[in-house]
Design a protein around this motif. Sequence first.
Motif, mmCIF file in Angstrom:
data_model
loop_
_atom_site.group_PDB
_atom_site.id
_atom_site.type_symbol
_atom_site.label_atom_id
_atom_site.label_comp_id
_atom_site.label_asym_id
_atom_site.label_seq_id
_atom_site.Cartn_x
_atom_site.Cartn_y
_atom_site.Cartn_z
ATOM 1 N N SER A 175 -2.715 7.576 8.806
ATOM 2 C CA SER A 175 -3.699 8.568 9.239
ATOM 3 C C SER A 175 -4.927 8.532 8.337
ATOM 4 O O SER A 175 -6.070 8.596 8.816
ATOM 5 C CB SER A 175 -3.081 9.966 9.229
ATOM 6 O OG SER A 175 -2.074 10.090 10.205
ATOM 7 N N GLY A 176 -4.707 8.436 7.029
ATOM 8 C CA GLY A 176 -5.817 8.367 6.093
ATOM 9 C C GLY A 176 -6.616 7.088 6.236
ATOM 10 O O GLY A 176 -7.852 7.095 6.174
ATOM 11 N N THR A 177 -5.921 5.974 6.446
ATOM 12 C CA THR A 177 -6.596 4.687 6.577
ATOM 13 C C THR A 177 -7.467 4.636 7.821
ATOM 14 O O THR A 177 -8.544 4.031 7.817
ATOM 15 C CB THR A 177 -5.559 3.547 6.612
ATOM 16 O OG1 THR A 177 -4.760 3.604 5.427
ATOM 17 C CG2 THR A 177 -6.238 2.193 6.687
ATOM 18 N N GLU A 178 -7.024 5.269 8.886
ATOM 19 C CA GLU A 178 -7.811 5.296 10.119
ATOM 20 C C GLU A 178 -9.162 5.976 9.911
ATOM 21 O O GLU A 178 -10.153 5.613 10.540
ATOM 22 C CB GLU A 178 -7.034 6.020 11.222
ATOM 23 C CG GLU A 178 -5.877 5.223 11.800
ATOM 24 C CD GLU A 178 -5.088 6.017 12.819
ATOM 25 O OE1 GLU A 178 -5.513 7.157 13.128
ATOM 26 O OE2 GLU A 178 -4.053 5.512 13.298
ATOM 27 N N VAL A 179 -9.194 6.964 9.012
ATOM 28 C CA VAL A 179 -10.421 7.726 8.790
ATOM 29 C C VAL A 179 -11.448 6.892 8.034
ATOM 30 O O VAL A 179 -12.639 6.889 8.368
ATOM 31 C CB VAL A 179 -10.117 9.019 8.009
ATOM 32 C CG1 VAL A 179 -11.410 9.766 7.681
ATOM 33 C CG2 VAL A 179 -9.184 9.912 8.813
ATOM 34 N N THR A 180 -10.994 6.177 7.005
ATOM 35 C CA THR A 180 -11.921 5.417 6.170
ATOM 36 C C THR A 180 -11.246 4.132 5.705
ATOM 37 O O THR A 180 -10.770 4.041 4.574
ATOM 38 C CB THR A 180 -12.419 6.283 4.986
ATOM 39 O OG1 THR A 180 -13.233 5.493 4.128
ATOM 40 C CG2 THR A 180 -11.274 6.905 4.211
ATOM 41 N N PRO A 181 -11.197 3.135 6.577
ATOM 42 C CA PRO A 181 -10.409 1.929 6.298
ATOM 43 C C PRO A 181 -10.995 1.008 5.236
ATOM 44 O O PRO A 181 -10.284 0.127 4.740
ATOM 45 C CB PRO A 181 -10.376 1.222 7.660
ATOM 46 C CG PRO A 181 -11.595 1.698 8.374
ATOM 47 C CD PRO A 181 -11.795 3.114 7.926
ATOM 48 N N HIS A 182 -12.257 1.205 4.862
ATOM 49 C CA HIS A 182 -12.895 0.263 3.936
ATOM 50 C C HIS A 182 -13.264 0.889 2.596
ATOM 51 O O HIS A 182 -13.972 0.271 1.800
ATOM 52 C CB HIS A 182 -14.146 -0.334 4.586
ATOM 53 C CG HIS A 182 -13.876 -0.995 5.903
ATOM 54 N ND1 HIS A 182 -13.052 -2.099 6.031
ATOM 55 C CD2 HIS A 182 -14.293 -0.683 7.163
ATOM 56 C CE1 HIS A 182 -12.987 -2.452 7.307
ATOM 57 N NE2 HIS A 182 -13.721 -1.613 8.015
ATOM 58 N N SER A 183 -12.780 2.090 2.313
ATOM 59 C CA SER A 183 -13.099 2.743 1.044
ATOM 60 C C SER A 183 -11.963 2.542 0.053
ATOM 61 O O SER A 183 -10.879 2.061 0.402
ATOM 62 C CB SER A 183 -13.345 4.238 1.257
ATOM 63 O OG SER A 183 -12.142 4.871 1.626
ATOM 64 N N SER A 184 -12.200 2.923 -1.194
ATOM 65 C CA SER A 184 -11.203 2.687 -2.238
ATOM 66 C C SER A 184 -9.918 3.462 -1.992
ATOM 67 O O SER A 184 -8.831 3.003 -2.355
ATOM 68 C CB SER A 184 -11.780 3.057 -3.615
ATOM 69 O OG SER A 184 -12.125 4.432 -3.660
ATOM 70 N N VAL A 185 -10.009 4.622 -1.365
ATOM 71 C CA VAL A 185 -8.795 5.398 -1.103
ATOM 72 C C VAL A 185 -7.860 4.637 -0.172
ATOM 73 O O VAL A 185 -6.637 4.806 -0.226
ATOM 74 C CB VAL A 185 -9.134 6.804 -0.542
ATOM 75 C CG1 VAL A 185 -9.844 6.714 0.786
ATOM 76 C CG2 VAL A 185 -7.876 7.648 -0.421
ATOM 77 N N ALA A 186 -8.414 3.755 0.668
ATOM 78 C CA ALA A 186 -7.567 2.952 1.552
ATOM 79 C C ALA A 186 -6.674 2.011 0.750
ATOM 80 O O ALA A 186 -5.576 1.660 1.199
ATOM 81 C CB ALA A 186 -8.426 2.166 2.536
ATOM 82 N N VAL A 187 -7.133 1.602 -0.443
ATOM 83 C CA VAL A 187 -6.294 0.788 -1.326
ATOM 84 C C VAL A 187 -5.086 1.595 -1.778
ATOM 85 O O VAL A 187 -3.937 1.122 -1.764
ATOM 86 C CB VAL A 187 -7.101 0.305 -2.552
ATOM 87 C CG1 VAL A 187 -6.196 -0.455 -3.523
ATOM 88 C CG2 VAL A 187 -8.280 -0.554 -2.123
ATOM 89 N N GLN A 188 -5.339 2.828 -2.183
ATOM 90 C CA GLN A 188 -4.254 3.706 -2.621
ATOM 91 C C GLN A 188 -3.286 4.005 -1.482
ATOM 92 O O GLN A 188 -2.069 4.051 -1.669
ATOM 93 C CB GLN A 188 -4.836 5.002 -3.185
ATOM 94 C CG GLN A 188 -3.845 5.887 -3.913
ATOM 95 C CD GLN A 188 -3.469 5.350 -5.281
ATOM 96 O OE1 GLN A 188 -4.087 4.404 -5.768
ATOM 97 N NE2 GLN A 188 -2.457 5.929 -5.888
ATOM 98 N N LEU A 189 -3.833 4.189 -0.288
ATOM 99 C CA LEU A 189 -2.987 4.451 0.875
ATOM 100 C C LEU A 189 -2.112 3.244 1.204
ATOM 101 O O LEU A 189 -0.942 3.389 1.560
ATOM 102 C CB LEU A 189 -3.865 4.819 2.072
ATOM 103 C CG LEU A 189 -4.543 6.195 1.989
ATOM 104 C CD1 LEU A 189 -5.692 6.290 2.992
ATOM 105 C CD2 LEU A 189 -3.541 7.309 2.223
ATOM 106 N N ALA A 190 -2.676 2.044 1.059
ATOM 107 C CA ALA A 190 -1.884 0.833 1.290
ATOM 108 C C ALA A 190 -0.745 0.735 0.285
ATOM 109 O O ALA A 190 0.375 0.339 0.625
ATOM 110 C CB ALA A 190 -2.780 -0.400 1.207
ATOM 111 N N ALA A 191 -1.029 1.109 -0.972
ATOM 112 C CA ALA A 191 0.008 1.079 -2.005
ATOM 113 C C ALA A 191 1.116 2.076 -1.687
ATOM 114 O O ALA A 191 2.307 1.763 -1.845
ATOM 115 C CB ALA A 191 -0.609 1.384 -3.366
ATOM 116 N N GLN A 192 0.756 3.264 -1.237
ATOM 117 C CA GLN A 192 1.765 4.258 -0.890
ATOM 118 C C GLN A 192 2.614 3.782 0.289
ATOM 119 O O GLN A 192 3.842 3.967 0.316
ATOM 120 C CB GLN A 192 1.108 5.603 -0.553
ATOM 121 C CG GLN A 192 0.255 6.202 -1.666
ATOM 122 C CD GLN A 192 1.071 6.693 -2.855
ATOM 123 O OE1 GLN A 192 2.127 6.167 -3.175
ATOM 124 N NE2 GLN A 192 0.562 7.696 -3.534
#
Length: 209
Positions: free
Chosen positions: A131-148
């Motif tokens: 859900s988080g990645t869909e909102v902003t797939p190219h920002s740094s938080v997407a890296v953290q979401l991928a790790a989770q």
Amino acid sequence: RLQRSDLDQATLDGLRIMADRLCSEYPFMPADQLLAEGRAWLRRITSLFGQRVTLKQHRDILVLAGWVALLVGCVEYDTGNRQAAETTRQAALSLGTEADHGEIIAWAHEMRAWINLTGGDYHGVIAAARSGTEVTPHSSVAVQLAAQEAKAWARIGDRRATEVALDRGRRLLETMPYPENLDHHFVVDPTKFDFYAMDCYRMLADDKM
């Protein structure tokens, strides 16, 4: 009338500096103290909604409140107050949504992913991360979401899905400049990604034993 405001730019700049400072104190300040300060500043920021402000200032206030709410929610969870943490997380999500601020929305989902991970709800982690990645797939938080997401798949025991998530996070990380302030709680430390990967492979190895 739309341009009139009771709030000057210097006040907003000061609040922005304060919010960054609070988020950067996360690794150092005692949790109880950080929680008290965070809640106090959050009340001060939200009190500004009662003043006459421009549309841009209104959004700036929403964004500042969103970041501080995220921090408060994280500290609440750290101190064992899960119910308060979830309420504050939802408030941050609402503030981010109203401000149309993708990173705040995504970090609210990341916080949910972390809560689910520590609670053993691994499919909930994956849902929150996506859900988080869909909102902003190219920002740094997407890296953290991928790790989770990778951590959750590893705990489920799915090596293929774990490696796909890790690869997605690493590829995105490689496109980003090195952060200026690694102490900031909502800045992704690129040096930690290898540790996340090691944890995932350790879990996968344990699953085989």
